[in-house]
Design a protein around this motif. Structure first.
Motif, short mmCIF file in Angstrom:
data_model
loop_
_atom_site.label_atom_id
_atom_site.label_comp_id
_atom_site.label_asym_id
_atom_site.label_seq_id
_atom_site.Cartn_x
_atom_site.Cartn_y
_atom_site.Cartn_z
N VAL A 124 48.26 50.05 35.66
CA VAL A 124 48.20 49.30 35.01
C VAL A 124 46.64 48.35 34.19
CG1 VAL A 124 48.68 46.07 34.71
CG2 VAL A 124 50.33 48.50 36.26
N LYS A 125 46.62 47.91 32.78
CA LYS A 125 45.77 48.03 32.65
C LYS A 125 45.78 46.44 31.57
CE LYS A 125 43.64 52.34 31.82
NZ LYS A 125 42.33 52.77 31.34
N PRO A 126 45.82 45.45 31.99
CA PRO A 126 46.42 43.73 32.13
C PRO A 126 45.21 43.71 30.99
CG PRO A 126 45.31 43.76 34.26
CD PRO A 126 45.41 45.18 33.44
N ILE A 127 44.44 43.72 30.43
CA ILE A 127 42.75 43.83 29.78
C ILE A 127 43.66 43.97 27.71
CG2 ILE A 127 40.97 43.62 28.74
CD1 ILE A 127 40.22 43.28 31.35
N ALA A 128 44.17 45.79 28.52
CA ALA A 128 44.29 46.04 27.16
C ALA A 128 46.21 45.78 26.66
CB ALA A 128 44.20 47.74 27.34
N SER A 129 47.07 44.79 28.05
CA SER A 129 48.26 44.62 27.77
C SER A 129 49.00 46.47 27.42
CB SER A 129 48.44 44.11 26.75
OG SER A 129 48.21 42.58 26.48
N GLN A 130 48.62 46.83 28.24
CA GLN A 130 49.14 47.93 28.39
C GLN A 130 49.65 48.31 30.22
OE1 GLN A 130 46.81 50.89 26.67
NE2 GLN A 130 47.26 50.49 24.33
N ILE A 131 50.92 50.03 29.88
CA ILE A 131 50.95 50.43 31.24
C ILE A 131 50.65 52.33 30.83
CG2 ILE A 131 52.92 50.72 32.58
CD1 ILE A 131 54.41 47.70 32.46
N ILE A 132 49.99 52.33 31.26
CA ILE A 132 49.94 53.77 31.19
C ILE A 132 51.20 54.68 32.63
CG2 ILE A 132 48.36 56.61 30.90
CD1 ILE A 132 47.84 54.22 29.12
N ILE A 133 51.25 55.88 32.00
CA ILE A 133 52.66 56.66 32.73
C ILE A 133 51.84 58.19 32.70
CG2 ILE A 133 55.18 57.80 33.14
CD1 ILE A 133 56.39 54.77 31.87
#
Length: 199
Positions: free
Chosen positions: A74-83
Motif C-alpha cells: 500500500v502506498k497511501p501518499i501516492a493513493s496506490q496499491i501495488i500488486i
C-alpha cells in the motif's frame, strides 16, 4: 498422457472403442484435465445411439484469493496499491475482477508481474483485496468438463444430460430422447469407479 487410475472405454465395436479412447486422450491433454481426473469410464452403445461417461475427480483445490497469488504493497501518499503477482495463471481472472471494481482507467500493468491500482482509499481497498476471491478452480473445472464431454461425444448426439457434484461427474448423450434408465446406468458406472473400477 499421465496415467489415470482407471481408464475404461467400452463398445461392442472394437475399432470404435480404440477410436474414442484416442479422442478422449487427446482432449484430456488439450484441455489439461489429466491432473484433475482420477478415474474415467465411457460406454458407447451404437444400437441405442447412446454415449455414457462417468468421471471421478481427484482433489481439485479450493478457492484462490488475491493473497494466494500475489503480494500487496500500500502506498497511501501516492493513493496506490501495488500488486506483485506470484502465480501467472490467474492474471486474467485477477485483472477482470480489478477492472470490474475500479474501472480500467484506474488499473495499470507496467510489466507482466505488476499491477497498480489507483484509489482514494488504498488501505481499506487493500484490506478488501486481501480476501477477494480471484478464481474458483471448481467452477473452471466444471466448464472444462462439460466442454470435454461435448468434444468427445459422437457427432449428432445433441440430447445431453450432465451432473457435477463434489468430485463426481456424469454425462449422457444421445440422438434420441434420453431414457431415465440411461442416466441411472451412468450413476452405476460412477459407483463402480468409486469402488475402484472393474477388476
Amino acid at each position: 498422457m499421465d496415467p489415470l487410475e482407471v481408464f475404461d472405454v467400452e463398445s461392442a465395436i472394437a475399432p470404435e472403442q480404440e477410436f474414442y479412447r484416442k479422442i478422449i486422450e487427446d482432449n484430456l491433454s488439450s484441455l489439461k484435465l489429466v491432473p484433475a481426473i482420477g478415474r474415467i469410464k465411457v460406454v458407447l452403445r451404437p444400437e441405442d445411439s447412446l454415449f455414457q461417461m462417468a468421471i471421478l475427480l481427484r482433489d481439485v483445490g479450493t478457492r484462490v484469493t488475491t493473497t494466494d497469488i500475489a503480494d500487496m504493497e500500500v502506498k497511501p501518499i501516492a493513493s496506490q496499491i501495488i500488486i506483485s503477482i506470484k502465480k501467472e495463471q490467474y492474471i486474467p481472472e485477477l485483472l477482470g475482477k480489478l477492472w470490474e471494481r475500479y474501472g480500467k482507467a484506474n488499473i495499470s500493468q507496467p510489466d507482466r508481474w505488476t499491477v497498480t491500482i489507483s484509489t482514494d482509499n488504498p488501505r481499506a481497498e487493500a484490506a478488501f483485496l486481501k480476501d477477494m476471491m480471484v478464481a474458483d478452480p471448481r467452477h473452471r473445472l466444471h466448464e472444462n468438463l462439460v466442454d470435454f464431454a461435448i468434444r468427445v461425444t459422437p457427432e449428432g448426439f445433441r440430447v445431453r444430460y450432465h451432473l457435477y457434484k463434489g468430485n463426481q461427474f456424469i454425462f449422457v448423450a444421445s440422438e434420441e430422447a434420453l431414457k431415465h434408465e440411461w442416466i441411472e446406468e451412468a450413476g452405476a458406472m460412477l459407483e463402480e469407479l468409486t469402488k475402484g473400477g472393474k477388476k
